[in-house]
Structure formats: C-alpha cells, structure tokens
Write a protein that holds these residues in place. Structure first.
Motif, PDB file in Angstrom:
ATOM      1  N   GLU A 101       0.998  -1.115   0.395  1.00 15.70           N
ATOM      2  CA  GLU A 101       0.023  -0.072  -0.285  1.00 15.70           C
ATOM      3  C   GLU A 101       0.856   1.427   0.098  1.00 15.70           C
ATOM      4  O   GLU A 101       0.912   2.214  -0.924  1.00 15.70           O
ATOM      5  N   ASN A 105       0.540   3.994  -2.403  1.00 13.14           N
ATOM      6  CA  ASN A 105       0.688   5.576  -2.653  1.00 13.14           C
ATOM      7  C   ASN A 105       1.555   6.079  -2.990  1.00 13.14           C
ATOM      8  O   ASN A 105       1.629   7.516  -2.961  1.00 13.14           O
ATOM      9  N   THR A 119      -4.926   3.354  -0.505  1.00 10.27           N
ATOM     10  CA  THR A 119      -4.711   2.134  -0.709  1.00 10.27           C
ATOM     11  C   THR A 119      -5.623   1.016   0.183  1.00 10.27           C
ATOM     12  O   THR A 119      -5.623   0.882   0.645  1.00 10.27           O
ATOM     13  N   VAL A 131      -5.289  -4.336  -6.240  1.00 10.81           N
ATOM     14  CA  VAL A 131      -5.022  -2.484  -5.686  1.00 10.81           C
ATOM     15  C   VAL A 131      -6.259  -2.273  -6.247  1.00 10.81           C
ATOM     16  O   VAL A 131      -6.736  -2.133  -6.960  1.00 10.81           O
ATOM     17  N   VAL A 133      -7.485   1.631  -5.257  1.00  9.26           N
ATOM     18  CA  VAL A 133      -7.284   3.003  -4.497  1.00  9.26           C
ATOM     19  C   VAL A 133      -8.252   4.034  -5.156  1.00  9.26           C
ATOM     20  O   VAL A 133      -9.079   4.103  -5.973  1.00  9.26           O
TER      21      VAL A 133
END
Length: 184
Positions: A101, A105, A119, A131, A133
């Motif tokens: 994460e 980021n 995230t 993932v 986001v």
C-alpha cells in the motif's frame, strides 16, 4: 468455518430457539409447567433417550471448550491477512500488505494531479495482487490519462520492488479538489 462447526452451530441454535420459545410460553402461562416437567423427565429417565441426551451434552461441552479456548483461524488465513511470504534457498521474506500500500501511495502521489490517495490491497492464494486506489485529484487532472498512467506505473513498481504479479489496479476518483487561486 469448518463443516462440522457449521452443523453444530445450526443444531445448537435450533436447541436454543426451542428452549427460548418454551420458556416464553411458560412465563406467559400458555404452557403447563407440569406437562413440560413430564416430557423432560421421560427424556432424561428413558434408557435410550437418556444416553442420546448425554452424548449430545458431552459433544456440546467439548465443542464449547474448543470454541472458547482454541482459535479456529487457520495459518493460511493469518498469512493472507499479513501479506505475502516469499521463500528461496537463503530464507524467507514477508512482504506486508502495508508495504505494498505504501508503494502504491508513493507512486500515486508522484503524479502532480493526485492530491490525496487511499489504498487497499488484496492478495489471493497464488500471491496475485489486487490494488484498490481511491483518489482525490485536482481540477486540472485528465482523469482518463491519469488513471491509465497510474495503473501502469503501479503495476511496474510492485513488480520491480516485490516481484509480485498485479492482477488488477482499480481506481476510483472520489473527488475533484479545486485548485487554490493565488491571491495578489
């Protein structure tokens, strides 16, 4: 939860439901306590029914002790919560979800039009990464281009840093933040 635990929970829940209904009927006076006492006495005193009741009681006692004192979380579930365990001839490496994460980021915040990012990472059994986001972008952002570039950069960065395959990069633009106008 294992199948035996599920079946036991269903049986236990049904017994508790029946006992609760009988107790309510007794409290409201809709059921005669003498009748209930006779039925319970016949069940307990009966040779076959008494043995069955004793067996069920012992089974529930053992399952209750197991549930109270022993954690049913499997090692696989614990591993999935923590991250990815990679092994080679030199040893083991645990890459936490938090690490992945943080990678995402840092990639997202390197884009000028990304204002803020949150995230979430999911891992499957084959250590493939998904993932998610959530972005706040400025009003000058071209969202389509930003998301395509961001998806490519995130996949590349995770592959380079961790050697993990990224299955999906799902981007949600939560908000378009207005740019602050300069005061003269």
């Amino acid at each position: 939860m294992k199948i035996l635990e599920k079946i036991t929970l269903i049986i236990y829940s049904n017994i508790m439901l029946i006992l609760s209904v009988v107790l309510c009927l007794l409290v409201f006076g809709w059921l005669d306590i003498g009748l209930v006492g006779n039925i319970v006495t016949k069940i307990i005193v009966g040779e076959t029914s008494g043995k069955i009741l004793l067996g069920v009681s012992v089974a529930f006692i053992l399952l209750s002790i197991k549930c109270i004192f022993f954690d049913t979380t499997s090692r696989e579930q614990i591993k999935e919560r923590q991250g990815v365990l990679l092994e080679n001839e030199s040893g083991k490496l645990m890459i936490s979800k938090e690490t992945i994460e943080n990678l995402v980021n840092s990639v997202a915040l390197n884009f000028q039009s990304a204002e803020d990012v949150i995230t979430k990472v999911e891992l499957d059994k084959e250590n493939n990464v998904k993932v998610f986001v959530n972005l706040i972008v400025n009003e000058e952002a071209i969202i389509k281009d930003l998301s395509a570039n961001l998806q490519a950069k995130i996949k590349e960065k995770i592959k380079t840093a961790t050697d993990l395959e990224v299955k999906e990069v799902n981007i949600t633009v939560k908000k378009v933040a207005p740019t602050e106008k300069e005061t003269e």
